[in-house]
Write a protein that holds these residues in place. Structure first.
Motif, PDB file in Angstrom:
ATOM      1  N   ASN A 216       0.805  -1.227   0.000  1.00 33.11           N
ATOM      2  CA  ASN A 216       0.000   0.000   0.000  1.00 33.11           C
ATOM      3  C   ASN A 216       0.836   1.274   0.000  1.00 33.11           C
ATOM      4  O   ASN A 216       0.293   2.368   0.037  1.00 33.11           O
ATOM      5  N   LEU A 217       2.181   1.146  -0.040  1.00 36.05           N
ATOM      6  CA  LEU A 217       3.058   2.311  -0.127  1.00 36.05           C
ATOM      7  C   LEU A 217       3.803   2.273  -1.452  1.00 36.05           C
ATOM      8  O   LEU A 217       4.616   1.380  -1.709  1.00 36.05           O
ATOM      9  N   ALA A 218       3.498   3.253  -2.305  1.00 30.45           N
ATOM     10  CA  ALA A 218       4.196   3.390  -3.587  1.00 30.45           C
ATOM     11  C   ALA A 218       5.195   4.538  -3.477  1.00 30.45           C
ATOM     12  O   ALA A 218       4.890   5.583  -2.899  1.00 30.45           O
ATOM     13  N   ILE A 219       6.403   4.340  -4.015  1.00 31.66           N
ATOM     14  CA  ILE A 219       7.450   5.362  -3.966  1.00 31.66           C
ATOM     15  C   ILE A 219       7.844   5.723  -5.389  1.00 31.66           C
ATOM     16  O   ILE A 219       8.187   4.849  -6.186  1.00 31.66           O
ATOM     17  N   ARG A 220       7.763   6.999  -5.712  1.00 35.47           N
ATOM     18  CA  ARG A 220       8.201   7.494  -7.012  1.00 35.47           C
ATOM     19  C   ARG A 220       9.512   8.264  -6.797  1.00 35.47           C
ATOM     20  O   ARG A 220       9.524   9.303  -6.148  1.00 35.47           O
ATOM     21  N   LYS A 221      10.606   7.749  -7.340  1.00 32.24           N
ATOM     22  CA  LYS A 221      11.897   8.434  -7.251  1.00 32.24           C
ATOM     23  C   LYS A 221      12.134   9.245  -8.519  1.00 32.24           C
ATOM     24  O   LYS A 221      11.499   9.022  -9.545  1.00 32.24           O
ATOM     25  N   HIS A 222      13.070  10.187  -8.436  1.00 31.32           N
ATOM     26  CA  HIS A 222      13.390  11.091  -9.549  1.00 31.32           C
ATOM     27  C   HIS A 222      12.116  11.761 -10.074  1.00 31.32           C
ATOM     28  O   HIS A 222      11.939  11.951 -11.281  1.00 31.32           O
ATOM     29  N   ALA A 223      11.237  12.121  -9.147  1.00 33.51           N
ATOM     30  CA  ALA A 223       9.956  12.745  -9.492  1.00 33.51           C
ATOM     31  C   ALA A 223       9.897  14.123  -8.836  1.00 33.51           C
ATOM     32  O   ALA A 223       9.882  14.228  -7.604  1.00 33.51           O
ATOM     33  N   HIS A 224       9.898  15.156  -9.630  1.00 34.15           N
ATOM     34  CA  HIS A 224       9.967  16.537  -9.150  1.00 34.15           C
ATOM     35  C   HIS A 224       8.561  17.138  -9.137  1.00 34.15           C
ATOM     36  O   HIS A 224       7.956  17.359 -10.188  1.00 34.15           O
ATOM     37  N   VAL A 225       8.035  17.415  -7.944  1.00 34.64           N
ATOM     38  CA  VAL A 225       6.694  18.009  -7.832  1.00 34.64           C
ATOM     39  C   VAL A 225       6.730  19.441  -8.334  1.00 34.64           C
ATOM     40  O   VAL A 225       7.576  20.246  -7.923  1.00 34.64           O
ATOM     41  N   THR A 226       5.826  19.765  -9.235  1.00 35.95           N
ATOM     42  CA  THR A 226       5.776  21.106  -9.816  1.00 35.95           C
ATOM     43  C   THR A 226       4.699  21.979  -9.183  1.00 35.95           C
ATOM     44  O   THR A 226       4.837  23.196  -9.129  1.00 35.95           O
ATOM     45  N   ARG A 227       3.637  21.357  -8.713  1.00 34.93           N
ATOM     46  CA  ARG A 227       2.596  22.132  -8.028  1.00 34.93           C
ATOM     47  C   ARG A 227       1.592  21.183  -7.388  1.00 34.93           C
ATOM     48  O   ARG A 227       1.490  19.998  -7.740  1.00 34.93           O
ATOM     49  N   ILE A 228       0.851  21.739  -6.439  1.00 27.33           N
ATOM     50  CA  ILE A 228      -0.272  21.042  -5.810  1.00 27.33           C
ATOM     51  C   ILE A 228      -1.534  21.450  -6.560  1.00 27.33           C
ATOM     52  O   ILE A 228      -1.710  22.616  -6.922  1.00 27.33           O
ATOM     53  N   LEU A 229      -2.401  20.503  -6.808  1.00 30.45           N
ATOM     54  CA  LEU A 229      -3.640  20.754  -7.551  1.00 30.45           C
ATOM     55  C   LEU A 229      -4.784  21.038  -6.575  1.00 30.45           C
ATOM     56  O   LEU A 229      -4.921  20.362  -5.551  1.00 30.45           O
ATOM     57  N   PHE A 230      -5.605  22.029  -6.906  1.00 26.24           N
ATOM     58  CA  PHE A 230      -6.722  22.431  -6.048  1.00 26.24           C
ATOM     59  C   PHE A 230      -8.043  22.372  -6.802  1.00 26.24           C
ATOM     60  O   PHE A 230      -8.087  22.595  -8.013  1.00 26.24           O
ATOM     61  N   ALA A 231      -9.110  22.095  -6.065  1.00 22.68           N
ATOM     62  CA  ALA A 231     -10.485  22.216  -6.564  1.00 22.68           C
ATOM     63  C   ALA A 231     -11.298  22.854  -5.448  1.00 22.68           C
ATOM     64  O   ALA A 231     -11.404  22.288  -4.348  1.00 22.68           O
ATOM     65  N   ASP A 232     -11.832  24.039  -5.705  1.00 23.48           N
ATOM     66  CA  ASP A 232     -12.595  24.772  -4.691  1.00 23.48           C
ATOM     67  C   ASP A 232     -11.809  24.919  -3.391  1.00 23.48           C
ATOM     68  O   ASP A 232     -12.312  24.649  -2.291  1.00 23.48           O
ATOM     69  N   ARG A 233     -10.545  25.317  -3.513  1.00 25.79           N
ATOM     70  CA  ARG A 233      -9.651  25.589  -2.385  1.00 25.79           C
ATOM     71  C   ARG A 233      -9.376  24.348  -1.535  1.00 25.79           C
ATOM     72  O   ARG A 233      -8.996  24.446  -0.372  1.00 25.79           O
TER      73      ARG A 233
END
Length: 547
Positions: A216-233
């Motif tokens: 139940n734990l997935a790890i993504r390496k070499h993955a650069h977060v560019t932004r957090i996504l929002f819907a209605d704050r």
């Protein structure tokens, strides 16, 4: 125009951004339920490298771009305009995979100060159980220390008799000798605890992620977060780059930001949470005007005092190029010898003015002569100590240079901009000189290399501090936790003004702790992941009642 994601979106319960000291703990603890689906996203790669594993090689790991973000400050006026390196881990384990492995909790008054400032649940009494929960202390469990936690904490066995002689000199100079500066009280000189186990660095990744079981734990390496996504704050997911492609992942419960004191405020601002006018000038749509994001930046400054010795009584010879292969081979084969320690085995906490009040400096003894990057600075034998101011008044800030998530932010720490930060360091040199001229070291201590015997007056000491002072690599405070509406997060790490988003790392510290900050950062993660689990349980109960 922003690229369109090139893969279908996956959905998890929790998305944790950053596999550093806090993120490893949060992800591993949330995965313990066996039912919650967790995605852990890390910009760096795997931590399986000898320079990470071998304690004495930490300066190499810290200087390798494959493991370090490579941040550098803007010119610092208080340090004569010098630009100061700010290494931060970019690898599984984050900075706990490249740091100097010092385990220092700080002072009870640090956390009681947080409580007095409007965060009553962060008193020392309420933090101590989490310090105990995270550690397995080599000295055994007691009222103040944990004995069954994931992180092995070692009280070092001295690798050279010089450490014991230094402690005796401290006693002769009138200082308290302590069995455990992470125990009932911090003040005094004694062993400096290490995050080392059986001769190997004990990072958050090794202690927590490698214990995680289940799918139940997935790890993504070499993955650069560019932004957090929002819907209605409400935070509903993240966008990240991996292998040259843009991806999205969705979170049904929460997005938890654990990218550290530099990465977390940068990602918040890139996502539209920060000083509104600044974000608008960069063309970033404002989700929440939060002026303090990136402000309140704090760090410790240290300086180094260095002495030659009479005779070959130090560990300096291990730094010679022809000795290093033998040191590595002994460590690789037996996990012993000069490679199994960070060589920071003794430290003390005292008042710089010589009184018995609350300690305001740390003195860390090093039984060799080295430069800031671990390089040889002299062929002669010698020893040194770093003197670190524990509670700086100076405050800096972090700002976006560009809306490009791949561009580093501008860091201005404003080191020593508050004149009150000078005196503890200057007086600390005086206290250290008293120690090294005590009888126990009288036949060993040779000429003073730095600051130099001619540096005596207040003005000369201040000039030395400003010319040589450097970061101790403890940035924090840039997403301040507080009870007031201007604070970035509340006492549970929840980002004000939006839902479904939390920050859990050193960035939420209101004020810096009195010592190296890795241990308090891990405590914060243990404490807040308990809060997340409790809130999840309450939500499930309410949902069941509603049905």
């Amino acid at each position: 125009m922003r690229p369109v994601p090139q893969s279908s979106s996956e959905t998890f319960d929790y998305i944790v951004i950053g596999a550093g000291s806090a993120g490893c703990i949060v992800a591993a603890r949330l995965a313990e339920s066996g039912t919650a689906r967790i995605l852990l996203i890390e910009a760096g790669g795997a931590d399986r490298h000898p320079f990470i594993a071998m304690p004495a090689a930490f300066t190499y790991a810290m200087s390798m771009r494959r493991f370090d973000w490579g941040y550098v400050s803007e010119p610092e006026p208080g340090l004569n305009g010098r630009r100061i390196d700010c290494p931060r881990g970019r690898v599984l384990g984050g900075s706990s995979s490249i740091n100097a492995m010092a385990f220092v909790r700080g002072q009870p008054a640090d956390f009681d100060g947080w409580a007095a400032a409007g965060l009553p649940e962060w008193s020392y009494a309420q933090c101590l159980p989490y310090f105990k929960k995270l550690e397995s202390f080599s000295g055994g469990e007691n009222e103040f220390r944990g004995g069954s936690g994931p992180l092995h904490v070692l009280q070092p066995r001295y690798s050279t008799p010089l450490n014991a002689l230094f402690l005796e000199a401290c006693r002769e100079a009138g200082h308290r000798i302590s069995d455990d500066t992470n125990g009932a009280r911090q003040d005094g000189f004694g062993p400096m605890d290490q995050t080392i186990h059986e001769g190997i660095r004990e990072s958050a990744a090794r202690a927590y992620l490698r214990r995680a079981r289940g799918g139940n734990l997935a790890i993504r390496k070499h993955a650069h977060v560019t932004r957090i996504l929002f819907a209605d704050r409400r935070a509903v997911g993240v966008e990240y780059r991996q292998a040259g492609r843009l991806h999205e992942a969705r979170a049904s419960a929460e997005v938890i930001l654990c990218a550290g004191a530099i990465g977390s405020p940068q990602i918040l601002m890139l996502s539209g949470i920060g000083p509104g006018a600044e974000l608008s000038r960069l063309g970033i749509p404002v989700v929440r005007n939060s002026p303090e994001v990136g402000r309140n930046l704090q760090d410790h400054v240290d300086i180094s005092c260095k002495h030659f010795t009479h005779g070959p009584v130090t560990m300096t010879s291990l730094l010679k190029w022809h000795r290093k292969p033998a040191v590595f081979l002994q460590w690789a084969a037996l996990r012993s010898g000069g490679g199994e320690t960070n060589h920071f085995e003794v430290a003390g906490y005292i008042r710089s003015d010589g009184t018995s009040g609350r300690p305001d400096i740390q003195i860390c003894f090093i039984p060799m002569l080295v430069g800031s990057q671990g390089e040889v600075i002299s062929g002669a034998h010698g020893f040194q100590a770093t003197i670190m101011g524990l509670r700086p008044y100076s405050r800096g800030e972090l700002r976006l240079k560009s809306p490009d998530p791949l561009q580093p932010p501008a860091l201005t720490f404003n080191y020593l901009s508050d004149a009150r930060d000078i005196r503890p360091l200057s007086d600390g040199i005086r206290r250290y000189r008293e120690i090294v001229t005590a009888p126990a070291l009288a036949g060993i201590t040779g000429a003073e290399l730095a600051p130099g015997p001619e540096v005596v007056s207040d003005s000369d000491l201040e000039a030395f501090v400003r010319a040589t002072g450097k970061s101790t690599h403890h940035p924090c405070g840039t997403c301040r936790m507080g009870s007031d509406e201007r604070s970035v997060v509340d006492s549970s790490g929840r980002v004000r003004g939006v839902a479904g988003l939390r920050v859990v790392d050193a960035s939420i510290m209101p004020t810096i702790c009195s010592g190296n900050i890795n241990a308090p950062t891990m405590m914060i993660a243990e404490k807040l992941v308990d809060r997340i689990k409790a809130e999840q349980h309450e939500a499930h109960q309410l949902a069941a009642v509603a049905q």
